[in-house]
Design an enzyme around this catalytic site. Structure first.
Site, PDB file in Angstrom:
ATOM      1  N   SER A 211      65.760  34.902   9.382  1.00  0.00           N
ATOM      2  CA  SER A 211      65.293  35.653  10.362  1.00  0.00           C
ATOM      3  C   SER A 211      65.391  37.129   9.849  1.00  0.00           C
ATOM      4  O   SER A 211      65.590  37.440   9.349  1.00  0.00           O
ATOM      5  CB  SER A 211      66.486  36.037  11.585  1.00  0.00           C
TER       6      SER A 211
ATOM      7  N   TYR B 129      75.501  37.000  14.018  1.00  0.00           N
ATOM      8  CA  TYR B 129      74.035  36.382  13.822  1.00  0.00           C
ATOM      9  C   TYR B 129      73.259  36.540  12.153  1.00  0.00           C
ATOM     10  O   TYR B 129      72.989  35.774  11.427  1.00  0.00           O
ATOM     11  CB  TYR B 129      73.345  36.195  15.305  1.00  0.00           C
TER      12      TYR B 129
ATOM     13  N   LYS C 113      72.452  34.858   8.563  1.00  0.00           N
ATOM     14  CA  LYS C 113      70.972  34.673   8.595  1.00  0.00           C
ATOM     15  C   LYS C 113      70.918  35.788   7.066  1.00  0.00           C
ATOM     16  O   LYS C 113      70.268  35.166   6.051  1.00  0.00           O
ATOM     17  CB  LYS C 113      70.350  35.875   9.583  1.00  0.00           C
TER      18      LYS C 113
END
EC number: 1.1.1.-
Length: 271
Positions: A150, A163, A167
Site C-alpha cells: 500500500s 492497516y 502493510k
C-alpha cells in the site's frame, strides 16, 4: 553483443503458471484476467467460492479456482501443492489477498482483535504464501513472488495504524526475501496502490463518489486509479521484462507520496 527477445503481443506470460490470492474480486480478479490474457495458466485463490468459481468458469481453459484461507498454513500448502500437481510447476506467486479495517479509526479506538485480523491476513498470509512458493521454486532455481502492499507505507496518514503496520510488514518481507532468495534466481517485489474504489474499500458507498474524492485529493490530475492500473504493474513485475528487478516496492500513486502539501500550499500563497 546485446540480445533482445520479445513475446508475442499480449502474451507476456506465455507458458507461465501463476497463483493469485484474493483473485475472486477487486485487484485480484483484474490481475487474473490480465495474466490469463497474457498467456499464463492462472489459479485463483480466495475464500469467496461463488465469485472465484464463476470467474474461472468465465475465463475458461487455463484458469481454475481453489478455496484457500491464506492465514491457514494447511490451506496454503494445499493451494501450492495442488497447483504444482496440476501444471507441473509454479512460476509466479502473487500474494494479493488482503483485508482493511472494519472502522478506519485511531489507535485509541482499535481493538486488539482488529490488529490481529489485519496481521493474520495481510502479513502472515503473505508470509505463508511466499514460504510455500519458495519451497517449490528453490529446486527449480527460478521464480517470481509478488505482493500487494500500500502507498500508506510511503506516507503517513493514508491508512489506519493497524492497516499501516500490516502493510509495512509486507514491504519489509519483500526486502528480506529478495535478499535471501536471490541466490536461487527468485525475484521478490511488491506493488503499493494509492486509494482506489473496490468492493472491499467502498463498503456500500457509490464507487463514483470514492473515485471523485480520491481524484480531488490526488496529485496526478485527469487520471483515476483503477484495478487495472495495479494489475498491469504486477504484470510488469511478473514478466521477463523485469528479469533483473527484485526487492522493489513499486508505488502506483500518481506521485502522491512524494508531494509535500505544506510546500505546495506555501507556493500557492506566494503566487
Amino acid at each position: 553483443m546485446n540480445s533482445y527477445s520479445s513475446a508475442a503481443p499480449g502474451k507476456r506470460l506465455e507458458g507461465k503458471v501463476a497463483i493469485i490470492t484474493g483473485g475472486a474480486s477487486g485487484i485480484g480478479a483484474t490481475a487474473v484476467q490480465i495474466f490469463h490474457d497474457n498467456g499464463a495458466k492462472v489459479v485463483i485463490s480466495d475464500v469467496q467460492d461463488k465469485l472465484g468459481q464463476a470467474l474461472a468458469d468465465k475465463l475458461g481453459e487455463g484458469v481454475s479456482y481453489i478455496h484457500c484461507d491464506i492465514s491457514n498454513e494447511n490451506d496454503v500448502i494445499n493451494l501450492v501443492d495442488t497447483t504444482v500437481a496440476k501444471y507441473g510447476k509454479l512460476d509466479i506467486m502473487y500474494n494479493n489477498a488482503g483485508v482493511i479495517d472494519r472502522n478506519f479509526g485511531s489507535i485509541l479506538d482499535t481493538p486488539k482483535s482488529d490488529l490481529e485480523r489485519l496481521l493474520s491476513v495481510n502479513t502472515i498470509g503473505g508470509f505463508l504464501g511466499a514460504k510455500h512458493a519458495a519451497r517449490v521454486m528453490v529446486p527449480k532455481q527460478k521464480g517470481c513472488i509478488l505482493f500487494t502492499a500500500s502507498a500508506c507505507t510511503e506516507i503517513a496518514g493514508l491508512g489506519s495504524p493497524a492497516y499501516t503496520v500490516s502493510k509495512y510488514g509486507v514491504v519489509a518481507l519483500v526486502k528480506s526475501l529478495a535478499a535471501e532468495l536471490g541466490q536461487y534466481g527468485i525475484r521478490v517485489n511488491c506493488v503499493s496502490p494509492y486509494g482506489l474504489a473496490t468492493g472491499m474499500s467502498t463498503a456500500g458507498v457509490d464507487p463514483a463518489l470514492i473515485e471523485s474524492s480520491l481524484s480531488e485529493m490526488g496529485n496526478l490530475k485527469g487520471q483515476v486509479l483503477k484495478t487495472d492500473g495495479i494489475a498491469n504493474a504486477a504484470l510488469y513485475l511478473a514478466c521477463d521484462e523485469a528479469s533483473y528487478v527484485s526487492g522493489q516496492n513499486l508505488v502506483v500513486d500518481g506521485g502522491f507520496s512524494i508531494l509535500n502539501p505544506t510546500i505546495m500550499k506555501a507556493y500557492n500563497l506566494i503566487n
